[in-house]
Design a protein around this motif. Structure first.
Motif, PDB file in Angstrom:
ATOM      1  N   VAL A   2       0.828  -1.199   0.000  1.00  0.00           N
ATOM      2  CA  VAL A   2       0.000   0.000   0.000  1.00  0.00           C
ATOM      3  C   VAL A   2       0.863   1.250   0.000  1.00  0.00           C
ATOM      4  N   LEU A   3       1.981   1.223   0.722  1.00  0.00           N
ATOM      5  CA  LEU A   3       2.841   2.398   0.820  1.00  0.00           C
ATOM      6  C   LEU A   3       3.400   2.829  -0.537  1.00  0.00           C
ATOM      7  N   PRO A   4       3.905   1.922  -1.379  1.00  0.00           N
ATOM      8  CA  PRO A   4       4.350   2.363  -2.705  1.00  0.00           C
ATOM      9  C   PRO A   4       3.203   2.913  -3.555  1.00  0.00           C
ATOM     10  N   ALA A   5       2.018   2.348  -3.408  1.00  0.00           N
ATOM     11  CA  ALA A   5       0.879   2.851  -4.177  1.00  0.00           C
ATOM     12  C   ALA A   5       0.520   4.264  -3.738  1.00  0.00           C
ATOM     13  N   ILE A   6       0.593   4.535  -2.438  1.00  0.00           N
ATOM     14  CA  ILE A   6       0.318   5.886  -1.947  1.00  0.00           C
ATOM     15  C   ILE A   6       1.380   6.850  -2.438  1.00  0.00           C
ATOM     16  N   ALA A   7       2.640   6.413  -2.411  1.00  0.00           N
ATOM     17  CA  ALA A   7       3.729   7.273  -2.877  1.00  0.00           C
ATOM     18  C   ALA A   7       3.567   7.610  -4.350  1.00  0.00           C
ATOM     19  N   VAL A   8       3.213   6.630  -5.147  1.00  0.00           N
ATOM     20  CA  VAL A   8       3.005   6.879  -6.575  1.00  0.00           C
ATOM     21  C   VAL A   8       1.822   7.822  -6.773  1.00  0.00           C
ATOM     22  N   SER A   9       0.762   7.664  -5.999  1.00  0.00           N
ATOM     23  CA  SER A   9      -0.401   8.549  -6.107  1.00  0.00           C
ATOM     24  C   SER A   9      -0.029   9.983  -5.787  1.00  0.00           C
ATOM     25  N   VAL A  10       0.741  10.175  -4.725  1.00  0.00           N
ATOM     26  CA  VAL A  10       1.140  11.528  -4.336  1.00  0.00           C
ATOM     27  C   VAL A  10       2.012  12.151  -5.415  1.00  0.00           C
ATOM     28  N   VAL A  11       2.935  11.396  -5.960  1.00  0.00           N
ATOM     29  CA  VAL A  11       3.803  11.917  -7.016  1.00  0.00           C
ATOM     30  C   VAL A  11       2.981  12.301  -8.234  1.00  0.00           C
ATOM     31  N   LEU A  12       2.014  11.481  -8.603  1.00  0.00           N
ATOM     32  CA  LEU A  12       1.173  11.801  -9.764  1.00  0.00           C
ATOM     33  C   LEU A  12       0.325  13.038  -9.520  1.00  0.00           C
ATOM     34  N   VAL A  13      -0.210  13.186  -8.310  1.00  0.00           N
ATOM     35  CA  VAL A  13      -1.022  14.360  -8.003  1.00  0.00           C
ATOM     36  C   VAL A  13      -0.180  15.617  -8.066  1.00  0.00           C
ATOM     37  N   VAL A  14       1.025  15.556  -7.534  1.00  0.00           N
ATOM     38  CA  VAL A  14       1.913  16.720  -7.557  1.00  0.00           C
ATOM     39  C   VAL A  14       2.351  17.025  -8.983  1.00  0.00           C
ATOM     40  N   VAL A  49      -8.509   8.827  -2.543  1.00  0.00           N
ATOM     41  CA  VAL A  49      -8.158   7.780  -1.576  1.00  0.00           C
ATOM     42  C   VAL A  49      -9.094   6.576  -1.733  1.00  0.00           C
ATOM     43  N   ALA A  50     -10.368   6.834  -1.970  1.00  0.00           N
ATOM     44  CA  ALA A  50     -11.312   5.727  -2.176  1.00  0.00           C
ATOM     45  C   ALA A  50     -10.966   4.943  -3.438  1.00  0.00           C
ATOM     46  N   THR A  51     -10.546   5.633  -4.481  1.00  0.00           N
ATOM     47  CA  THR A  51     -10.140   4.951  -5.705  1.00  0.00           C
ATOM     48  C   THR A  51      -8.894   4.111  -5.462  1.00  0.00           C
ATOM     49  N   LEU A  52      -7.980   4.630  -4.665  1.00  0.00           N
ATOM     50  CA  LEU A  52      -6.787   3.861  -4.328  1.00  0.00           C
ATOM     51  C   LEU A  52      -7.162   2.580  -3.574  1.00  0.00           C
ATOM     52  N   PHE A  53      -8.069   2.696  -2.594  1.00  0.00           N
ATOM     53  CA  PHE A  53      -8.504   1.510  -1.851  1.00  0.00           C
ATOM     54  C   PHE A  53      -9.263   0.539  -2.756  1.00  0.00           C
ATOM     55  N   LEU A  54     -10.038   1.059  -3.686  1.00  0.00           N
ATOM     56  CA  LEU A  54     -10.748   0.191  -4.623  1.00  0.00           C
ATOM     57  C   LEU A  54      -9.762  -0.584  -5.488  1.00  0.00           C
ATOM     58  N   LYS A  75     -11.812  -7.859   0.728  1.00  0.00           N
ATOM     59  CA  LYS A  75     -13.170  -7.393   0.998  1.00  0.00           C
ATOM     60  C   LYS A  75     -13.165  -6.200   1.940  1.00  0.00           C
ATOM     61  N   THR A  76     -12.252  -6.202   2.911  1.00  0.00           N
ATOM     62  CA  THR A  76     -12.137  -5.072   3.820  1.00  0.00           C
ATOM     63  C   THR A  76     -11.715  -3.815   3.067  1.00  0.00           C
ATOM     64  N   ALA A  77     -10.767  -3.953   2.146  1.00  0.00           N
ATOM     65  CA  ALA A  77     -10.331  -2.808   1.350  1.00  0.00           C
ATOM     66  C   ALA A  77     -11.462  -2.302   0.458  1.00  0.00           C
ATOM     67  N   LEU A  78     -12.251  -3.214  -0.095  1.00  0.00           N
ATOM     68  CA  LEU A  78     -13.376  -2.802  -0.935  1.00  0.00           C
ATOM     69  C   LEU A  78     -14.456  -2.102  -0.116  1.00  0.00           C
ATOM     70  N   LYS A  79     -14.675  -2.575   1.111  1.00  0.00           N
ATOM     71  CA  LYS A  79     -15.630  -1.900   1.994  1.00  0.00           C
ATOM     72  C   LYS A  79     -15.122  -0.516   2.376  1.00  0.00           C
ATOM     73  N   SER A  80     -13.826  -0.391   2.597  1.00  0.00           N
ATOM     74  CA  SER A  80     -13.241   0.915   2.908  1.00  0.00           C
ATOM     75  C   SER A  80     -13.406   1.871   1.724  1.00  0.00           C
ATOM     76  N   ALA A  81     -13.271   1.355   0.527  1.00  0.00           N
ATOM     77  CA  ALA A  81     -13.477   2.179  -0.664  1.00  0.00           C
ATOM     78  C   ALA A  81     -14.923   2.661  -0.739  1.00  0.00           C
ATOM     79  N   ALA A  82     -15.862   1.786  -0.419  1.00  0.00           N
ATOM     80  CA  ALA A  82     -17.271   2.188  -0.441  1.00  0.00           C
ATOM     81  C   ALA A  82     -17.547   3.270   0.591  1.00  0.00           C
ATOM     82  N   VAL A  83     -16.950   3.135   1.775  1.00  0.00           N
ATOM     83  CA  VAL A  83     -17.110   4.167   2.802  1.00  0.00           C
ATOM     84  C   VAL A  83     -16.486   5.476   2.334  1.00  0.00           C
ATOM     85  N   GLY A  84     -15.334   5.401   1.689  1.00  0.00           N
ATOM     86  CA  GLY A  84     -14.680   6.603   1.174  1.00  0.00           C
ATOM     87  C   GLY A  84     -15.516   7.309   0.128  1.00  0.00           C
TER      88      GLY A  84
END
Length: 102
Positions: A2-14, A49-54, A75-84
């Motif tokens: 998850v950490l590399p995916a978050i790092a890549v997301s932040v770099v892309l957003v910036v 963030v919800a898209t990342l969890f999805l 399934k927990t990650a998919l539920k977290s995405a739905a909440v997001g």
């Protein structure tokens, strides 16, 4: 994973963020415009963030290989995405409630 995916997301957003210009006139001076901008940022961040969890949940589910523990994590990650996504949809309502308090 998850950490590399978050790092890549932040770099892309910036990397794709538009440049920030100084506000001219009264575009950012009123409280309502600041609250509107806050709402827009909040919805965008929550949806990202919800898209990342999805994505993480979907990949975990595909690569689980029948392992019940990995399927539950997916399934927990998919539920977290739905909440997001639900929070992103309700963010304008919450911000308008806060704006009405002031």
């Amino acid at each position: 994973m998850v950490l590399p995916a978050i790092a890549v997301s932040v770099v892309l957003v910036v990397a794709v963020a538009p440049p920030a210009f100084a506000a001219t006139g009264s575009t950012a001076t009123s409280l309502t415009s600041v609250i509107d901008n806050l709402r827009n940022w909040l919805v965008g961040i929550l949806a990202a963030v919800a898209t990342l969890f999805l994505t993480v949940g979907g990949l975990r589910y595909l690569m689980a290989g029948g392992d019940p523990g990995q399927v539950e994590k997916a399934k927990t990650a998919l539920k977290s995405a739905a909440v997001g996504y639900a929070l992103a949809a309700l963010a304008p309502l919450l911000v308008s409630i806060l704006a009405s308090l002031f």
